[in-house]
Structure formats: structure tokens, C-alpha cells
Design an enzyme around this catalytic site. Structure first.
Site, short mmCIF file in Angstrom:
data_model
loop_
_atom_site.label_atom_id
_atom_site.label_comp_id
_atom_site.label_asym_id
_atom_site.label_seq_id
_atom_site.Cartn_x
_atom_site.Cartn_y
_atom_site.Cartn_z
CG HIS A 118 -2.35 -0.83 1.05
ND1 HIS A 118 -3.30 -0.51 0.42
CD2 HIS A 118 -2.42 -2.01 1.55
CE1 HIS A 118 -4.11 -1.24 0.70
NE2 HIS A 118 -3.59 -2.49 1.07
CE LYS B 109 -6.66 13.27 0.36
NZ LYS B 109 -6.24 12.61 -0.66
NE ARG B 110 -2.48 8.05 6.47
CZ ARG B 110 -1.08 8.04 6.18
NH1 ARG B 110 -0.20 8.38 6.92
NH2 ARG B 110 -0.78 7.54 4.79
CE LYS C 98 -2.40 10.27 3.05
NZ LYS C 98 -3.03 9.56 1.89
CB THR D 241 -10.39 5.02 -1.35
OG1 THR D 241 -10.09 5.06 0.06
CG2 THR D 241 -9.66 3.63 -1.64
CE LYS E 157 -14.31 5.95 0.65
NZ LYS E 157 -13.23 6.06 1.75
#
Length: 816
Positions: free
Chosen positions: A356, A544-545, A550, A652, A656
Site C-alpha cells: 500500500h 484525509k490522513r 498529501k 479512495t 468517493k
């Protein structure tokens, strides 16, 4: 089992009386939630028992998904939708003078996961049951989840997530299936009568693993699979003699030590004790799960373990459960008396591994001293696996000692869990086309060259039952009116919506649903955080985390940039925008927590400046979780997917957003590439360096972020605000680390590791294109609509079918 309203009402009343000693008119909302859930479980149990019986009658191959986290979210609505009784239960509650939505709010999010890894696992379980495949999950029943996030003075503060404060009505305790897991001790060799040498552990710490089963209800089918979660305790954890001698704390030390294993998800591992606890967690649930599977196999098939892999396939969700590989070797050799070669044949045909991450630091490596101390016998087995593997490498690459060192499972005082997984598993998959390509060409190139047939791609997906039918009922009803049912189990049918893409009336109806969802989110935030947002502004969302790759930092720097532009140029009239952030930072991740503080500091500055009122607003939603995500995705206009290209495995959240009609602004990273391929480049806003371009920059070692600051003085001015007192003297030191990380580099790293400054201008320009598109309301409506219509690929149903076809080789088992 047919749903009967009156019987259901009777069940609610009976459970209120039995569990709470209350009549209906005395019950509070939580009492009603618990009684309704227990009554629904009665329906579920009928199908669950039928499914179990069907599997027993047809003992074929089953898949077991081992994962450190399962981010399940709330169960009530999802189970009602999948069971097909949502409207009936709503009507029952209405007839009893209760509002369904307020009852649903009584359910806490299950504290079993945190990020995309756990949410993917939850989606996969939903799809397996819906598609009638025998697939189950194994994990840990965390007592307190990771943490409940509260924002205090702009800082993230962690509190216990006491999600089990009340009983969980969806779980079934199976004390009869408890097993023992041992830590530490001394391995002692014993020679059996047949000459077989096995080891037993003397003087170890014995922990009891008790399973709690949670039903996984398939949609429009009788199949109910199982998530089995292990809780840790100590059978002799309470020492009465010490207690009576008034040594109260010492009397429960063993019990506390055992229970700590399943107390918290992802405990802080910045120190040795935290690392040891994480390893304990991983071994605990891996060993318990394998013991459970071996016991089941013995009941169904007897003692011939040579056929174990015919009936069992185990998918390792990242490196957390990889310790299961040597543990299965231990169980087969020491407890089932198999020889090494026979045990290895079972292991290498049983395990498949999902990678991952592309981040090297996220590929787990355990210090030998911690691993050997906690798991001495398992370490002996890892040593032997490594010895035999290195012998193979020397035979294949006799002159390439560098390759041998790079690929050694044990090297530099550490055990490389990803290397162990790739060597032992029969399948190794990435989770997006770009991710898998990078693994093959770069991060895992040696391994791909050695085992090319093992590598494959399985692009992630999400379940439309939760993320569309449950999260966005108005859009779901709209879709059904246009194309009928069927999309709930075949998301590719959304393609039929394309014929309406130029129908103004249909697009108007679609955008009215979006606005209603925005109004509802605004109401919720006002009620829960006393935050006011304008539903007619662009809802630009990044949830998100929190991690540096990110690039929430890129987003907030751009907000600061826009703020300065509005303040300095009163004639500038941007489309009103609300920037919404939601994220948790790991408790020991200092720099990520500084980004959260920065976002909140910028929010305080922007939201209290009358000069930008009606133009800009910034919101940080507290304690981001699944139930909150179900409100955010349907209300979002813009999906921020801005990770550094080549760093996000898949994502993901991007999917969504897409199925809920948000338009992507993002880099060509992870599954963004495939989203743009499906939606069309004209229906997204792509910017920034590509993974190949970044690879060239890094191989040339010539990146200098100060060049970008020199080219863009306004960006330099924004960056300088981190250290010039703009946000108060008390934050200067805190934000200095963020500034230095971008401009000079810290902790031995080069500056701007994630290319925030390199991509900033392209990001700002992409936002200008986005604003221009949004001004054209018909164009924007069509873009958003086509994102929904073209999202069919990103169902986890499609992903599961690919796993079944290429890796798991399962047959459907239909429960009549």
C-alpha cells in the site's frame, strides 16, 4: 425472514424492558438505538446462521483478510440498506414517535481504523458478501480506537475514543473459541519419537485472545460473512495475594500488560516501548487468526495439512500482519509436526500480499533486539528463511553481492517485513496502475526481476452501498429515477446517465440535490462546531490522513496566497469559496500537527477579516471519521487530491468524491490518473510535476526550492508569514520548522522533500481554471454530472472480482 412491522415493534419494546427496565415512553434515544439494533440483529442472525451452515455443507476455498484496521463506520444504516429494510424501519420509528436520523446519531463510529487502509478493508468485506464470495476479516477489537480529536486553541489534542462506552449491539462474543498467544520466554528444543525436532516456549507471557464476531451483511442477498476481532486479556492477570497484601497496582500488572495489546489503534511508536507494543499487536492478532484457521481446518479436513492452501487463502493487508508468515511456519513445525519443506510449501501457497505504499519509511523494519526479545522462536524461523533465501540469491547472482545485501530479509540489524512478504507470498499486488508500475520499475525492482510472475495490479475501489446509497440518498434516488435499480450491485450502469449530460432540466435537478446537501452540511457544522458557511460558495474539500506527502500544506499556503490577493486588490472579486479541511495527525507526528495548527491559525485570520467576508472562508472539521465523511462527500464541489506525484499508492477518497459529483483538482498520482482517464481530462483540473519528472529531478540532485521563491515574490511573502509574527509570536517557533523544511531542509533531509514550492504556481493556475469553469454554471454542472456517470470503474465490487479471478480463485456460494 420477512420483515413484519408489528413484530419489530414488539421486539423493540421487549428489549427495552429486558435490557433497561423501561417502557417505550421512558426510553432515551440511545436506549432506542440499542433496542432497534438488537432487533435488526435478530433478522441478520437468521441469514448469518444460514450462511455458516452453507459454508459447512460446501467446505470449499475461503479467503481471510488480515488487517490491522477495519474502518467500518456506523453499522445501523448500512445493515438496513443491505438487508433491504431501511424504509420499513424508518416507518416503524416514525409510528413510535422517534426520528430515525436522531436515533442513528446515537451510534458511535467503530474505533477499528483510521485511514484508507482500513476503509478499503471495510469496502472489500462489503463487496465480498454482496457478491456471494466466502471471504472474512481478521483484526483487533481496539478498546479505544486511535483517538478522538479535539481542536483546542488551534492545536490537535488527543482524547480516548471510548466507542465501547456502551455495549456494541453488532458483535457476538465467542469465548468458546479463545486461544493463547505467547510472548518472550526461551525456545527449548524437543526431539519427538519420530525424530522430528520441535520447540516449545518456557517462561513466556501468555495472553488470551478472545474473538468477537461482527456480521458483514451483503446487499440484496442472504449472504452474511464475518469480521472476527480479537481482544487481549490475561487468564491469571489478577494476583489476589498481592491485592490482599495491599499491593493493588502490582496485583493487576499482568492484566494491564495483556489488555494494552488491544487497547489503542496505532499507539505512539516513537520510542522502543511503543515499537514493542505495535509488534505485540501485530503478532497477537496474526497468531490468534492462524490458530483459529488451523483449528477449523482440522475440524473440516482432518490432519492432512498438505491441502491447507486448497481451502484457505490469506490476504495480508500491507506489512502489519506479515509476521503471520513465520508464525504459520512455527505452528506447522512445532505444533503440527511438519518438516520445514512441507511447512514452507503450505505457507508459500497460502499467503498473498498487498503493498500500500511507495514511501520507503512505511515499509516496516523491526529492530532485531525488539523482535527477538518478544518472539524468540519466530525470530529463529525468520533467520532460517533468510539463510535459505540468501543461499538462493548467491546461486542466482554469485557476483552481485550488492543485490544480495539489498534483498536480505535481515540486514543492518533489522528485519525487512516487506521483503519477507514478497519472498513468501504467491502474489504481490499494488493498488493503482501507477503505484504498481513504480513498484516494478523502482522501489521493488530487484524483487520484480526475481519474481515477475508474482506482481500484479488491483486498482482500489469503494462500495457504492455506503458511499452513495447510504451517504447520499437524494442522489441515489435521482439515479434510480433516471436509469432504474441495478447500479447498487453494478456501478458500471451509471454510464447510462451520460445520455442526460446535455439535458438542462436533469442537470438542474442534479445541482439542486448538491445544494441541498451543502445546506445540510452547513446546518450540521453550525450545530456541532458553531461554524457558519455559505452553501452558495464553492465547497473546496481536502479530507484525509495528515501527512506531508498529501500536501495539506500546499493547500493552506494557497489559501494564504488568495487571502493576500483579496486584501491587496479590493477590485478582485473571486467566486466565494469555503475551504474545508479534515484530518488527523498521528500523535507522534510533530510536523503534521503543526500543519493542523497552521490551518486553524489561517482560519482565525481569514474568518475574522471583514475585507474577505463573502469571498473566503476556512474550516477545519474536528475529529474526521466515517460518519462525518458521509456528510462531507455529498456536499463537496471540489475534491483536493494534491499529493506529490509518485507518493500516493492509490487513494479512495478521490473515488468517493467522484461518485458524489465533486470535480477533482489534483496531480497525476495514484488512482487520480485512472479517474481522469474515466472522467475525461476536460472534467478535472490536473497540475504539477509528474512522477517521471520528479524522478529525473531527484536523480539529477539539482532541485533548489529558492529558485521558485525568486520567481514568485508573492509566494515568498506568503511563506515569510510563517516566521514574521503574522500568526502571533507564540507560533513563530512552531511554524519555523515548516518554513525551514521547505526552504533549507531539516532532520538531514533536503529542502522541500514533497515539491510544495515546485508545484505551487501550477496549483494556483489550476485553481484559476477551476474558478473560471465554476462561473459557467451549466459547464460546471455537466462536469460534475459526468464524474458521477463515469465513476463505475471505482466500485470495490470490480476490485474484488479481479482479486477473485487472479489471486483468490473463489467460487460463489449462494445462500438460498
Amino acid at each position: 425472514m420477512k420483515f413484519d412491522k408489528e413484530s419489530f415493534k414488539t421486539s423493540i419494546r421487549t428489549r427495552l424492558k429486558r435490557n433497561y427496565g423501561k417502557h417505550l415512553d421512558e426510553a432515551n434515544k440511545h436506549d432506542i438505538y440499542d433496542a432497534v439494533s438488537a432487533s435488526v440483529m435478530e433478522y441478520i442472525q437468521t441469514n448469518w446462521m444460514a450462511t455458516r451452515k452453507k459454508y459447512e455443507e460446501n467446505p470449499g476455498r475461503q479467503m481471510y483478510y488480515l488487517s490491522a484496521e477495519f474502518l467500518m463506520g456506523r453499522a445501523l444504516s448500512n445493515n438496513l440498506i443491505n438487508f433491504g429494510i431501511m424504509e420499513s424501519v424508518r416507518e416503524v420509528l416514525e409510528e413510535l414517535d422517534f426520528d430515525y436520523s436522531s436515533i442513528e446519531e446515537e451510534e458511535p463510529d467503530a474505533g477499528l481504523g483510521n485511514g484508507g487502509l482500513g476503509r478499503l478493508a471495510a469496502c472489500f468485506l462489503d463487496s465480498l458478501a454482496t457478491l456471494d464470495y466466502p471471504g472474512h476479516g481478521y483484526g483487533i477489537r481496539y478498546q479505544y480506537g486511535m483517538f478522538e480529536q479535539r481542536i483546542e486553541n488551534g492545536f490537535q489534542v488527543e482524547y480516548p475514543d471510548n466507542w465501547l462506552k456502551h455495549r456494541d449491539p453488532w458483535e457476538v462474543k465467542r469465548s468458546d473459541l479463545a486461544v493463547k498467544v505467547t510472548f518472550g520466554g526461551t525456545p527449548v528444543a524437543e526431539t519427538q519419537a519420530n525424530g522430528h525436532v520441535a520447540f516449545r516456549i518456557e517462561g513466556g507471557e501468555e495472553v488470551t485472545a478472545t474473538p468477537y464476531d461482527v456480521p458483514i451483511v451483503g446487499f440484496d442477498t442472504r449472504t452474511v460473512n464475518r469480521l472476527r476481532l480479537w481482544a487481549a486479556s490475561s487468564e491469571d492477570g489478577f494476583d489476589l495475594r498481592l491485592f490482599n497484601d495491599m499491593h493493588y497496582n502490582r496485583a493487576v500488572e499482568r492484566q494491564n500488560s495483556a489488555e494494552n495489546i488491544s487497547r489503542v489503534l496505532y499507539p505512539n511508536d516513537s520510542g522502543p516501548s511503543g515499537k514493542a507494543l505495535r509488534l505485540k499487536q501485530q503478532y497477537f492478532f496474526s497468531s490468534a487468526s492462524l490458530q483459529d484457521l488451523l483449528a477449523k481446518y482440522h475440524r473440516d479436513h482432518g490432519n492432512d495439512l498438505s491441502r491447507f492452501a486448497e481451502f484457505n487463502v490469506i490476504q495480508l493487508n500491507d506489512t502489519h500482519p506479515v509476521v503471520a508468515i513465520p508464525e504459520l511456519m512455527r505452528l506447522l513445525i512445532d505444533e503440527r509436526q511438519l518438516g520445514w519443506d512441507a511447512a514452507w510449501a503450505v505457507v508459500t501457497n497460502t499467503f498473498a500480499y498487498t503493498n500500500h505504499t511507495i514511501l520507503a519509511e512505511a515499509l516496516e523494519k523491526w529492530p532485531i533486539e525488539i523482535f527477538q526479545g518478544l518472539l524468540p522462536r519466530v525470530y529463529q524461523i525468520v533467520e532460517e528463511i533468510n539463510r535459505r533465501f540468501l543461499a538462493e540469491l548467491r546461486e542466482k547472482f554469485p557476483e552481485d553481492w550488492q543485490k544480495q545485501n539489498r534483498m536480505a530479509i535481515i540486514s543492518e540489524g533489522k528485519i525487512h517485513m516487506a521483503w519477507l512478504a514478497i519472498h513468501a507470498a504467491f502474489s504481490v499486488n499494488g493498488v493503482a496502475a501507477l503505484h504498481t508500475d513504480i513498484l516494478k520499475k523502482s522501489e521493488l525492482r530487484d524483487w520484480f526481476e526475481l519474481y515477475p510472475s508474482k506482481f500484479n495490479n488491483k486498482t482500489n475501489g469503494v462500495t457504492q452501498r455506503r458511499w452513495l446509497a447510504n451517504a447520499n440518498p437524494a442522489l441515489s434516488a435521482f439515479i434510480t429515477r433516471k436509469i432504474g435499480h441495478g447500479w447498487e450491485k453494478d456501478l458500471s450502469l451509471l454510464k447510462k446517465l451520460e445520455k442526460f449530460a446535455d439535458d438542462g432540466a436533469v442537470l438542474g435537478e442534479f445541482m439542486a440535490i448538491k445544494r441541498a446537501n451543502k445546506v445540510e452540511l452547513a446546518r450540521y457544522l453550525k450545530e456541532t462546531q458553531n461554524v457558519f458557511i455559505d452553501p452558495d460558495s464553492i465547497f473546496d474539500v481536502q479530507i484525509k490522513r495528515l501527512h506531508e506527502y498529501k500536501r495539506q500544506l500546499l493547500n493552506v499556503l494557497h489559501v494564504m496566497y488568495l487571502y493576500q490577493r483579496v486584501v491587496e486588490d479590493p477590485s478582485y472579486e473571486p467566486v466565494a469559496r469555503t475551504f474545508i479541511f479534515g484530518a488527523k495527525a498521528a500523535s507522534g507526528y510533530r510536523r503534521a500537527k503543526s500543519v493542523i495548527k497552521l490551518i486553524n491559525s489561517v482560519a482565525d485570520l481569514v474568518n475574522n477579516d471583514h475585507r474577505v467576508r463573502g469571498k473566503l472562508r476556512v474550516v477545519f472539521v474536528e475529529n474526521y471519521r466515517v460518519s462525518l465523511a458521509e456528510k462531507l462527500f455529498p456536499a463537496s464541489d471540489v475534491s483536493e487530491q494534491i499529493s506529490t506525484a509518485g507518493k500516493e499508492a492509490s487513494g479512495t477518497g478521490n473515488m468517493k468524491f467522484m461518485i458524489n459529483g465533486a470535480v477533482t483538482i489534483g496531480t497525476l498520482d495514484g488512482a487520480n490518473i485512472e479517474i481522469v482517464e474515466e472522467a475525461g481530462a476536460e472534467n478535472a483540473f490536473i497540475f504539477g510535476l509528474t512522477a517521471d519528472e520528479i524522478q529525473k529531478v531527484e536523480s539529477g540532485h539539482h532541485y533548489n526550492p529558492q529558485e521558485y521563491l525568486a520567481k514568485n515574490p508573492k509566494l515568498a511573502a506568503v511563506l515569510h508569514q510563517l516566521v514574521d509574527g503574522t500568526f502571533g509570536a507564540q507560533t513563530d517557533g512552531l511554524f519555523r520548522e515548516l518554513y525551514d523544511s521547505l526552504v533549507y531542509g531539516i532532520d538531514g533531509q533536503r529542502p522541500d522533500v514533497y515539491y510544495v514550492l515546485a508545484d505551487f504556481d501550477a496549483y494556483a493556475e489550476a485553481h484559476e481554471r477551476l474558478e473560471e469553469a465554476y462561473r459557467d454554471r451549466e459547464r460546471w454542472a455537466k462536469m460534475a454530472f459526468l464524474n458521477v456517470a463515469r465513476s463505475g470503474k471505482f466500485s470495490s465490487d470490480r476490485t474484488i472480482e479481479e482479486y477473485v479471478r487472479d489471486i483468490w480463485k473463489l467460487d460463489k456460494v449462494v445462500v438460498e
